[in-house]
Enzyme design. Sequence first.
Site, short mmCIF file in Angstrom:
data_model
loop_
_atom_site.label_atom_id
_atom_site.label_comp_id
_atom_site.label_asym_id
_atom_site.label_seq_id
_atom_site.Cartn_x
_atom_site.Cartn_y
_atom_site.Cartn_z
N CYS A 50 0.82 -1.21 0.00
CA CYS A 50 0.00 0.00 0.00
C CYS A 50 0.86 1.26 0.00
O CYS A 50 0.40 2.34 -0.42
CB CYS A 50 -0.94 0.01 1.21
SG CYS A 50 -0.09 -0.07 2.80
N ASN A 51 2.11 1.15 0.46
CA ASN A 51 2.97 2.33 0.56
C ASN A 51 4.08 2.39 -0.49
O ASN A 51 4.79 3.38 -0.57
CB ASN A 51 3.60 2.42 1.95
CG ASN A 51 2.63 2.89 2.99
OD1 ASN A 51 1.74 3.69 2.69
ND2 ASN A 51 2.76 2.42 4.21
N THR A 115 7.58 -4.29 11.01
CA THR A 115 8.03 -5.59 10.50
C THR A 115 7.20 -6.12 9.33
O THR A 115 7.62 -7.09 8.68
CB THR A 115 8.01 -6.64 11.62
OG1 THR A 115 6.67 -6.72 12.16
CG2 THR A 115 8.97 -6.26 12.74
N ALA A 190 -18.01 3.78 19.17
CA ALA A 190 -18.04 2.56 18.36
C ALA A 190 -17.36 2.78 17.02
O ALA A 190 -17.60 2.04 16.07
CB ALA A 190 -19.49 2.12 18.14
N GLY A 191 -16.48 3.78 16.95
CA GLY A 191 -15.77 4.07 15.71
C GLY A 191 -14.49 3.26 15.59
O GLY A 191 -14.27 2.27 16.29
N LYS A 192 -13.61 3.69 14.67
CA LYS A 192 -12.38 2.94 14.40
C LYS A 192 -11.46 2.86 15.60
O LYS A 192 -10.89 1.80 15.89
CB LYS A 192 -11.64 3.59 13.22
CG LYS A 192 -12.35 3.43 11.88
CD LYS A 192 -11.52 4.04 10.75
CE LYS A 192 -12.22 3.85 9.40
NZ LYS A 192 -11.45 4.44 8.29
#
Length: 453
Positions: A50-51, A115, A190-192
């Site tokens: 993704c990076n 890692t 209840a979010g991330k």
Amino acid sequence: MHIIVIGVNHRTAPVELRERLAFPEQTLPEALARLRETRGVLESVILSTCNRTELIFVADQPSRAVEHTERFLESWSGVPQAEFRPVLYVHREEEAVAHLYRVACGLDSMIVGETQILGQLKDAFFLARDLGNTGSLLNRLLQQVITFAKKVHAETGINDHPVSTSYAAIELMKQVFGDLKGKRVVIIGAGKVAQLMGQYFRDSQVRQMTFVNRTLEKAEAVARSLGGQAVPLSALTDVLADADIVVSATGAPGYVLTKQQVEPLVQGRSRRLLFMDMAVPRDLDPQIHRLPNTFLYDIDDLEGYVEAQMAERLKVARRIEGKIAEEVAAFRQWLQTLGVIPLIAALQQKGQHIHRETMESLQNKLPHLSERELKIIRKHMMSVVNQLLRDPIQRIKELALEPQAEQSQNFFATIFALEEYLLEQELQQQKAEVKAAPSAQEARTEVPLPFRL
């Protein structure tokens, strides 16, 4: 042969461009096959996360190979070169080797020392190797890189210093309680962030998790996924009475809990009660920390903790950089001696040829010799040949590390009259490439001939 890395990462390109240049996992075999056929590319690996997206390859003519791999990237992704070239980095030779070490150790990651990238690099290498894209150079290099990264992670503990606020919150709680096992936890929201904290608490084997939210259905959904229970916001003070830890991570515009609400709950209480405010703006009244047996931390406390942990990681990273320099020097030395492999093989082949012809001549002139006598003579003659070759072989290995290595190798080939044997090696190599294209990738770099015949 030249080792090259081209690519983009989170430092050079925005996510909108990185996602367009990424290689979905299911497409990697086909992409590796296409890259294997790219002109000038002898060995290759595709690292796509993704990076970062990186093409790691070995080339005989580096400038042309870079041009061809850029065209491959354009053709595969559909992104014009004019769009990605300004943010594309190109590392060559030792710079490329050092880059791979830094990537594997997590020193080039968004979170220094992580890692996950090591596992991703290992998977990318194993896939390319299994599909026949790698040969002697990348096999040796990436095996050493992966082994080194595993070792430094184990020995330095660079990943032992948490640098995410959620993980830092858990570590701070452990400093207060020693162990979170058996604790009762209330999570407001209840979010991330609330979900991530719930995962950490579950892994820490807390006794009970209660999710409190203005919308009960959201709290119930999170509670089901993490093995907790859910209550509406109106029941908040009821569940606080038995809590050991309270985490708040809502988007409320004002305080969810005030000192006046908490004070009756802690009167006469002997157990510690820890409040962790992970919201901005803050959910919890700062005056709560004045209550007895009560601890209150907010996001600024965590940021300070994270900064301290990151400073520790950077200290470790600097030590690892020094070790990487040693590894790069060692690889350079191995690479320099690689050119003498065909010379040594040719010299040994010539020695064996002389030994074989001499034994045939001896048998013709002395036909009465028994098989046992011939075996003894054969063994001692081979010993003489090996002893004669030992010093020249050692000397050419040493000369390979000198500035005039190519001239020394040419002179060595001339003085021992090895041209015929080297030419035979090259012809056999060409036949092998024609016979099996995938295995030819390795054959091309197995016995490089950096000197002139």
